[in-house]
Design an enzyme around this catalytic site. Structure first.
Site, PDB file in Angstrom:
ATOM      1  N   MET A  30       0.851  -1.197   0.000  1.00  0.00           N
ATOM      2  CA  MET A  30       0.000   0.000   0.000  1.00  0.00           C
ATOM      3  C   MET A  30       0.888   1.250   0.000  1.00  0.00           C
ATOM      4  O   MET A  30       0.434   2.343   0.342  1.00  0.00           O
ATOM      5  CB  MET A  30      -0.933  -0.011   1.202  1.00  0.00           C
ATOM      6  CG  MET A  30      -1.893  -1.217   1.159  1.00  0.00           C
ATOM      7  SD  MET A  30      -3.430  -0.966   2.047  1.00  0.00           S
ATOM      8  CE  MET A  30      -2.828  -0.664   3.694  1.00  0.00           C
ATOM      9  N   TYR A  32       4.166   3.882   0.869  1.00  0.00           N
ATOM     10  CA  TYR A  32       4.892   4.424   2.022  1.00  0.00           C
ATOM     11  C   TYR A  32       5.924   3.384   2.468  1.00  0.00           C
ATOM     12  O   TYR A  32       5.928   2.928   3.608  1.00  0.00           O
ATOM     13  CB  TYR A  32       3.944   4.835   3.152  1.00  0.00           C
ATOM     14  CG  TYR A  32       4.475   6.062   3.871  1.00  0.00           C
ATOM     15  CD1 TYR A  32       4.485   7.291   3.228  1.00  0.00           C
ATOM     16  CD2 TYR A  32       5.018   5.974   5.143  1.00  0.00           C
ATOM     17  CE1 TYR A  32       5.020   8.412   3.840  1.00  0.00           C
ATOM     18  CE2 TYR A  32       5.559   7.093   5.770  1.00  0.00           C
ATOM     19  CZ  TYR A  32       5.551   8.302   5.106  1.00  0.00           C
ATOM     20  OH  TYR A  32       6.092   9.422   5.719  1.00  0.00           O
ATOM     21  N   HIS A  37       9.407  -3.491   3.423  1.00  0.00           N
ATOM     22  CA  HIS A  37       9.073  -3.647   2.000  1.00  0.00           C
ATOM     23  C   HIS A  37      10.346  -3.854   1.181  1.00  0.00           C
ATOM     24  O   HIS A  37      10.375  -4.670   0.263  1.00  0.00           O
ATOM     25  CB  HIS A  37       8.372  -2.386   1.463  1.00  0.00           C
ATOM     26  CG  HIS A  37       7.055  -2.095   2.104  1.00  0.00           C
ATOM     27  ND1 HIS A  37       6.835  -0.980   2.874  1.00  0.00           N
ATOM     28  CD2 HIS A  37       5.876  -2.769   2.083  1.00  0.00           C
ATOM     29  CE1 HIS A  37       5.587  -0.963   3.292  1.00  0.00           C
ATOM     30  NE2 HIS A  37       4.977  -2.037   2.828  1.00  0.00           N
ATOM     31  N   GLN A  61     -10.382  -2.651   2.162  1.00  0.00           N
ATOM     32  CA  GLN A  61      -9.893  -3.332   3.365  1.00  0.00           C
ATOM     33  C   GLN A  61      -9.889  -2.436   4.594  1.00  0.00           C
ATOM     34  O   GLN A  61      -9.456  -2.847   5.661  1.00  0.00           O
ATOM     35  CB  GLN A  61      -8.523  -3.957   3.121  1.00  0.00           C
ATOM     36  CG  GLN A  61      -7.365  -2.977   2.980  1.00  0.00           C
ATOM     37  CD  GLN A  61      -6.086  -3.689   2.573  1.00  0.00           C
ATOM     38  OE1 GLN A  61      -5.915  -4.096   1.434  1.00  0.00           O
ATOM     39  NE2 GLN A  61      -5.169  -3.853   3.517  1.00  0.00           N
ATOM     40  N   GLY A 147       5.028  -9.979   3.907  1.00  0.00           N
ATOM     41  CA  GLY A 147       5.743  -9.958   5.186  1.00  0.00           C
ATOM     42  C   GLY A 147       4.975 -10.731   6.250  1.00  0.00           C
ATOM     43  O   GLY A 147       3.747 -10.776   6.242  1.00  0.00           O
ATOM     44  N   LYS A 148       5.750 -11.311   7.186  1.00  0.00           N
ATOM     45  CA  LYS A 148       5.105 -12.079   8.259  1.00  0.00           C
ATOM     46  C   LYS A 148       4.572 -11.196   9.379  1.00  0.00           C
ATOM     47  O   LYS A 148       3.989 -11.702  10.324  1.00  0.00           O
ATOM     48  CB  LYS A 148       6.094 -13.086   8.844  1.00  0.00           C
ATOM     49  CG  LYS A 148       6.368 -14.245   7.912  1.00  0.00           C
ATOM     50  CD  LYS A 148       7.201 -15.304   8.605  1.00  0.00           C
ATOM     51  CE  LYS A 148       7.463 -16.457   7.654  1.00  0.00           C
ATOM     52  NZ  LYS A 148       8.422 -17.410   8.222  1.00  0.00           N
ATOM     53  N   VAL A 176      10.855  -7.310   9.630  1.00  0.00           N
ATOM     54  CA  VAL A 176      12.042  -6.446   9.747  1.00  0.00           C
ATOM     55  C   VAL A 176      11.762  -5.449  10.874  1.00  0.00           C
ATOM     56  O   VAL A 176      10.684  -4.859  10.934  1.00  0.00           O
ATOM     57  CB  VAL A 176      12.335  -5.722   8.418  1.00  0.00           C
ATOM     58  CG1 VAL A 176      13.524  -4.775   8.563  1.00  0.00           C
ATOM     59  CG2 VAL A 176      12.599  -6.740   7.309  1.00  0.00           C
ATOM     60  N   MET A 184       8.769  -2.832  11.685  1.00  0.00           N
ATOM     61  CA  MET A 184       8.559  -1.805  10.666  1.00  0.00           C
ATOM     62  C   MET A 184       7.094  -1.807  10.225  1.00  0.00           C
ATOM     63  O   MET A 184       6.515  -2.873   9.993  1.00  0.00           O
ATOM     64  CB  MET A 184       9.406  -2.113   9.433  1.00  0.00           C
ATOM     65  CG  MET A 184      10.874  -2.084   9.684  1.00  0.00           C
ATOM     66  SD  MET A 184      11.505  -0.411   9.487  1.00  0.00           S
ATOM     67  CE  MET A 184      13.222  -0.716   9.899  1.00  0.00           C
TER      68      MET A 184
END
Ligand code: PAF
Length: 282
Positions: A30, A32, A37, A61, A147-148, A176, A184
């Site tokens: 999304m 930013y 990322h 969403q 990402g997890k 991360v 993050m």
């Protein structure tokens, strides 16, 4: 790197790439963009011939009263980060093209979307799976990276891709963190200096639970009390959930093991943050 806004153009580039025998990897975002990322983009660069990053703040969403309008956006900055990571195409469609007048088709994954963020944010995952299914149809990737940090999202998307025979390999990538442990997130941009400090209670709670688990504590009741104590000690923190679930089924467990997902959602002031760990992982 090329910026593409048109759905048709993206689709014809993807079709031509496939025709030429090239592989495509998609990193849906999304925007930013942050270091989390960037880690997905760097991994994506290694895994296929063509790397596509989508940037789309997906209205379906977000619930009523959520942060759709204020969600941070900075396409120019995102383009610089994407270019440095070796992205070939940024796909940034308009909401009015993704959801034109008369739009009425949604994808819904059932049980896996009921607990955790699905319970706190009704309709959220329906919006996520719908937009990801659309992105898969437009970008036609062979694989897609997520990402997890959004662990439930990853689980739900894996289920959707398998159930609907999408033929897209779903890859989950490690969370991360900032040097001090904060996961993050684009939403970290909302935090004041003082809130940024308070937000560390999430990663601190996970860390402590993991330490105590490693010293052989298996009772979820004890581990939960520990996490609750750490988060509740922060005056600006309001807990949405602190849950111990099986990582694959997303059902509650009473005894912790290496497959236990510890999932947190906490409001720091007005900002809702999530974080998690799986006890058997680093
Ligand atoms: O994780 C996100 O940023 C979004 O939920 C996603 C997967 C890009 C769908 O809008």
């Amino acid at each position: 790197m090329k910026l593409i806004e048109s759905i048709e153009e993206m689709q014809s580039i993807a079709a031509a790439a496939r025709q030429a025998g090239k592989t495509i990897v998609l990193v849906p975002t999304m925007g930013y963009l942050h270091a989390g990322h960037a880690s997905l983009l760097t991994e994506g660069r290694k895994r296929a011939d063509i790397l596509v990053a989508s940037i789309f703040v997906n209205p379906t969403q977000f619930g009523a009263g959520e942060d759709f309008n204020t969600y941070p956006r900075d396409l120019e900055r995102d383009m610089r980060i994407a270019e440095a990571a070796g992205v070939d195409y940024i796909f940034a469609p308009k909401a009015s093209d993704m959801y034109p007048a008369g739009y009425q088709t949604y994808v819904n994954v059932e049980e896996l979307t009921l607990p955790l963020c699905g319970a706190s944010r009704p309709g959220h995952f329906r919006g996520v799976t719908t937009v990801v299914a659309k992105l898969f149809n437009i970008v036609m990737p062979h694989l897609a990276l997520f990402g997890k940090k959004d662990f439930q999202q990853l689980t739900v998307i894996r289920r959707m891709a398998a159930d609907l025979n999408m033929g897209v390999q779903i890859v989950g990538m490690p969370i991360v963190r900032e040097a001090d442990g904060l996961a993050m997130s684009s939403r970290n941009a909302y935090l004041s200096q003082a809130e940024r400090e308070s937000a560390l209670c999430l990663s601190r709670a996970l860390h402590s639970v993991q330490d105590v688990y490693r010293s052989a504590e298996r009772s979820v009741e004890t581990l939960r009390k520990l996490a609750l104590g750490i988060i509740n000690a922060e005056p600006s923190a309001a807990i949405d959930y602190v849950e111990f679930y099986h990582e694959a089924t997303l059902t509650e467990v009473e005894q912790a093991d290496d497959h236990t997902l510890v999932a947190l959602a906490v409001r720091i002031g007005k900002t809702r943050l999530i974080d998690n760990c799986v006890l058997g992982e680093e």
